[in-house]
Design a protein around this motif. Structure first.
Motif, PDB file in Angstrom:
ATOM      1  N   VAL A 247       0.837  -1.205   0.000  1.00  0.00           N
ATOM      2  CA  VAL A 247       0.000   0.000   0.000  1.00  0.00           C
ATOM      3  C   VAL A 247       0.870   1.252   0.000  1.00  0.00           C
ATOM      4  CG1 VAL A 247      -1.696   1.325   1.309  1.00  0.00           C
ATOM      5  CG2 VAL A 247      -1.919  -1.164   1.138  1.00  0.00           C
ATOM      6  N   ARG A 248       1.950   1.245   0.784  1.00  0.00           N
ATOM      7  CA  ARG A 248       2.850   2.406   0.832  1.00  0.00           C
ATOM      8  C   ARG A 248       3.469   2.681  -0.535  1.00  0.00           C
ATOM      9  NH1 ARG A 248       0.956   5.149   4.998  1.00  0.00           N
ATOM     10  NH2 ARG A 248       1.680   4.443   7.046  1.00  0.00           N
ATOM     11  N   ARG A 249       3.798   1.588  -1.237  1.00  0.00           N
ATOM     12  CA  ARG A 249       4.385   1.797  -2.562  1.00  0.00           C
ATOM     13  C   ARG A 249       3.396   2.506  -3.492  1.00  0.00           C
ATOM     14  NH1 ARG A 249       5.169  -3.197  -6.420  1.00  0.00           N
ATOM     15  NH2 ARG A 249       6.322  -4.032  -4.634  1.00  0.00           N
ATOM     16  N   TYR A 250       2.132   2.037  -3.480  1.00  0.00           N
ATOM     17  CA  TYR A 250       1.134   2.652  -4.355  1.00  0.00           C
ATOM     18  C   TYR A 250       0.803   4.076  -3.889  1.00  0.00           C
ATOM     19  CZ  TYR A 250       0.121  -1.257  -7.400  1.00  0.00           C
ATOM     20  OH  TYR A 250       0.212  -2.222  -8.363  1.00  0.00           O
ATOM     21  N   GLN A 251       0.812   4.286  -2.605  1.00  0.00           N
ATOM     22  CA  GLN A 251       0.524   5.615  -2.075  1.00  0.00           C
ATOM     23  C   GLN A 251       1.599   6.605  -2.520  1.00  0.00           C
ATOM     24  OE1 GLN A 251       0.124   5.578   2.179  1.00  0.00           O
ATOM     25  NE2 GLN A 251      -0.869   7.579   2.259  1.00  0.00           N
ATOM     26  N   TRP A 252       2.855   6.173  -2.400  1.00  0.00           N
ATOM     27  CA  TRP A 252       3.955   7.065  -2.800  1.00  0.00           C
ATOM     28  C   TRP A 252       3.956   7.274  -4.313  1.00  0.00           C
ATOM     29  CZ3 TRP A 252       6.602   9.625   0.821  1.00  0.00           C
ATOM     30  CH2 TRP A 252       7.670  10.407   0.400  1.00  0.00           C
ATOM     31  N   SER A 253       3.663   6.212  -5.053  1.00  0.00           N
ATOM     32  CA  SER A 253       3.605   6.324  -6.506  1.00  0.00           C
ATOM     33  C   SER A 253       2.503   7.283  -6.945  1.00  0.00           C
ATOM     34  CB  SER A 253       3.365   4.943  -7.111  1.00  0.00           C
ATOM     35  OG  SER A 253       3.152   5.027  -8.503  1.00  0.00           O
ATOM     36  N   ALA A 254       1.369   7.218  -6.276  1.00  0.00           N
ATOM     37  CA  ALA A 254       0.263   8.115  -6.624  1.00  0.00           C
ATOM     38  C   ALA A 254       0.646   9.568  -6.389  1.00  0.00           C
ATOM     39  CB  ALA A 254      -0.975   7.757  -5.802  1.00  0.00           C
ATOM     40  N   LEU A 255       1.361   9.832  -5.288  1.00  0.00           N
ATOM     41  CA  LEU A 255       1.823  11.204  -5.026  1.00  0.00           C
ATOM     42  C   LEU A 255       2.798  11.649  -6.110  1.00  0.00           C
ATOM     43  CD1 LEU A 255       2.369  11.104  -1.160  1.00  0.00           C
ATOM     44  CD2 LEU A 255       0.484  12.163  -2.415  1.00  0.00           C
ATOM     45  N   GLY A 256       3.649  10.713  -6.541  1.00  0.00           N
ATOM     46  CA  GLY A 256       4.560  11.044  -7.631  1.00  0.00           C
ATOM     47  C   GLY A 256       3.820  11.379  -8.909  1.00  0.00           C
ATOM     48  N   ASN A 257       2.748  10.640  -9.205  1.00  0.00           N
ATOM     49  CA  ASN A 257       1.942  10.935 -10.391  1.00  0.00           C
ATOM     50  C   ASN A 257       1.324  12.322 -10.295  1.00  0.00           C
ATOM     51  OD1 ASN A 257       2.519   8.397 -11.358  1.00  0.00           O
ATOM     52  ND2 ASN A 257       0.586   7.492 -10.687  1.00  0.00           N
ATOM     53  N   MET A 258       0.808  12.660  -9.128  1.00  0.00           N
ATOM     54  CA  MET A 258       0.218  13.984  -8.941  1.00  0.00           C
ATOM     55  C   MET A 258       1.293  15.061  -9.051  1.00  0.00           C
ATOM     56  SD  MET A 258      -2.549  13.549  -5.858  1.00  0.00           S
ATOM     57  CE  MET A 258      -3.139  15.223  -6.118  1.00  0.00           C
ATOM     58  N   GLN A 259       2.469  14.788  -8.525  1.00  0.00           N
ATOM     59  CA  GLN A 259       3.561  15.747  -8.566  1.00  0.00           C
ATOM     60  C   GLN A 259       3.963  16.034 -10.004  1.00  0.00           C
ATOM     61  OE1 GLN A 259       4.838  17.243  -5.989  1.00  0.00           O
ATOM     62  NE2 GLN A 259       6.321  18.392  -7.162  1.00  0.00           N
TER      63      GLN A 259
END
Length: 599
Positions: A247-259
């Motif tokens: 879950v942490r990996r997907y959470q961080w990846s999603a923030l990267g996508n938004m960034q």
């Protein structure tokens, strides 16, 4: 008489009975003569009966033989099935190992080999289901492979798994069906598939399902750019201890996508920066590993430290300050700094943020010490250069050397040149730096500083000449002397250049004429001196009025002569010669026209 007759009669009857008996053809027991059936074994005593009896036994034997042959065939089939089952199990076990090692594509190939041996094998079907549950959340592609290829292979397994299962397992399959469609949609249009609806269908089956919450949070962040809608789903998903790292990996990846999509400086961007800082701090507080996040702890450290200032100027510090307590800011930065090399740009910004924290807390001495350490490390072109200069001057009341260089470059480097002694590495560095600075600012706007620069160069030339005169001579090559001669050449060339700009032509010609008689460090250096000397004579020739035509003519002749010397020495930048206005006084001379023709 009577007795004798009786005995004789009895004996005669027994002999008669014996005489009329025979032996059974089968059991060899005595039977009455003419009997058709043996009273002992029931065997027929007629010829056709015997034939039938033999045929009966022959049929029995044939039946037994056939039975034995059939049993052997059945055993062969059974043994073949056992061998096939063993082979399927061995292949499936190998696929399981590959799956556990993360080699999903090879594992899938092995399962397909096992499935060809027995399409109905439950062992293979369950193995494929477990593989799909592992592969799709961790999916990546290489070479010519596409997400669609992987989805086409795994989708039937997911659909069958969803149909046969219930509860959490069924919800897992539903969530992965939605994720498979999402992956497919990255490569082609899937307007007819409502991916969030599939995730919500999984949540109806299992309201706490981690995969469904994780994928739905990722959808809101990556596709809708809605951080507020995504956050509660990630918070629900992370409650599953078994899948927390995923879950942490997907959470961080999603923030990267938004960034990436939000853009630097936008409101969405700053919101993501705050979320990155908050999430990293939360993971550190809960002692979670960053290993599952792509790039690991180093990538997280860079992302978070850059969150404080994407241009490496700490410009987001004030905006991020309210997100954590001062102590938590410090703990976060110190934890992340341990993951980076000290000369990494993000690490330098991290130490700048630590200084800002100390300053914010009123610990000015500690902050100033951190700023000064960075001052010695950070180059003039780095983004933090300005903020560091401002911070040091703010806390100490004194400008940094870099700030002084900016405000008075000639004065600063003149002082640095005069503070070093000839014959060592520091002097050579000071000479090279001073020459570079003079070339950068050598225009009429800095004419007020020329006397200071000329004095510094003349002083340095005198000191270097004295050093060369007094330095012990040796028959062996001396690196110090060789470097000193190069430094001398650089000083004189720079002095002549600034004298030309200051229009002190007499002094410039004097410097260049003397330098032209010196041993040059290279052929190009000698050619350059002749060229500069030609420019000096040409420029001085233009200063004469009509009454000084003779002086002008003499300088033009000298200028052309030195230009020819420069060309003979190897100066061949013809485009520069033709457009250099310093040579305008020489253009009409016959020798200039001759040498420039055809170039």
């Amino acid at each position: 008489m009577t007795e004798t007759n009786n005995k004789t009669g009895t004996s005669t009857m027994e002999d008669l009975d014996s005489a009329i008996q025979t032996v059974c053809r089968v059991c060899r027991q005595s039977i009455p003569a003419g009997a058709r059936i043996c009273t002992k074994c029931g065997a027929s005593q007629t010829l056709w009966g015997m034939v039938a009896f033999i045929l009966k036994w022959a049929g029995g034997v044939a039946t037994i033989v056939s039975l034995l042959i059939g049993m052997n065939s059945l055993y062969g089939i059974y043994r073949g099935q056992l061998e096939k089952i063993d082979m399927i199990r061995e292949i499936a076990d190998a696929a399981d190992r590959l799956r556990d090692d993360g080699d999903y594509a090879r594992a899938w190939d092995l399962y397909e080999q096992a499935q060809q041996l027995n399409p109905a094998s439950r062992r293979v079907r369950r193995g494929q289901e477990k593989l799909a549950l592992c592969w799709l959340p961790d999916v990546s592609i290489t070479g010519d492979e596409t997400f669609t290829d992987i989805v086409n292979s795994t989708m039937p397994v997911l659909l069958l798994g969803a149909g046969r299962s219930s509860g959490e397992e069924a919800a897992d399959f539903e969530a992965l069906i939605g994720w498979a469609h999402y992956l497919e949609g990255r490569e082609r249009s899937l307007e007819d598939v409502d991916v969030p609806k599939i995730y919500r269908r999984a949540l109806k089956i299992d309201p706490d399902n981690a995969l469904a919450h994780m994928f739905l949070g990722h959808w809101f962040a990556s596709n809708q750019f809605d951080l507020e809608a995504a956050r509660p789903h990630f918070e629900a998903a992370v409650q599953d201890e078994k899948r927390r790292s995923l879950v942490r990996r997907y959470q961080w990846s999603a923030l990267g996508n938004m960034q990436y999509i939000g853009g630097t400086g936008s409101r969405e961007n700053l919101a993501v920066r705050k979320e990155q800082v908050r999430l990293a701090h939360e993971m550190i507080e809960q002692e979670e590993s960053f290993a599952s996040i792509r790039g690991g702890a180093v990538a997280v450290a860079r992302d978070v430290l850059v969150a404080y200032g994407p241009r490496y100027r700490g410009e987001n510090f004030e905006a991020l300050w309210p997100e954590l307590t001062p102590e938590n800011h410090r703990k976060l930065i110190e934890s992340l700094l341990g993951e980076l090399d000290t000369d990494d740009g993000a690490a330098q910004q991290g130490r700048f943020i630590l200084a800002r924290i100390e300053e914010k807390l009123g610990n000015e001495a500690a902050a100033l010490q951190l700023y000064r350490t960075l001052d010695a490390e950070v180059g003039s072109s780095y983004g933090l250069r300005g903020p560091i200069d401002e911070a040091i001057e703010r806390l100490s009341g004194e400008p940094t050397q870099h700030r002084l260089k900016q405000q008075d470059p000639i004065g600063f480097h003149s002082a640095a040149l005069l503070d070093t002694k000839p014959g060592n590495k520091e002097f050579s560095q000071a000479v090279a730096t001073f020459s570079r600075v003079i070339n950068n600012v050598n225009d009429t706007r800095n004419v007020k500083q020329f006397p200071q620069a000329i004095l510094a160069l003349e002083t340095a030339r005198t000191r270097l000449t004295d050093w060369l005169t007094n330095h012990p001579q040796s028959t062996e090559p001396d690196p110090n002397i060789e470097q000193a001669r190069k430094d001398y050449w650089t000083i004189c060339s720079t002095l002549g250049s600034i004298l030309l700009t200051a229009r002190a032509f007499d002094k410039a010609i004097e410097v260049y004429e003397k330098l032209s008689t010196e041993e040059s460090p290279s052929a190009w250096s000698r050619a350059a001196v002749f060229y500069d000397l030609s420019c000096a004579y040409s420029l001085r020739a233009e200063t004469y009025g009509p009454e000084s035509a003779m002086l002008r003519s003499i300088d033009v002749e000298s200028g052309v002569a030195h230009l020819l010397e420069a060309i003979q020495a190897g100066y061949d930048d013809w485009d520069h010669i033709k457009r250099d206005h310093d040579l305008d006084a020489l253009r009409e001379h016959p020798d200039y026209k001759r040498v420039i023709t055809g170039q």
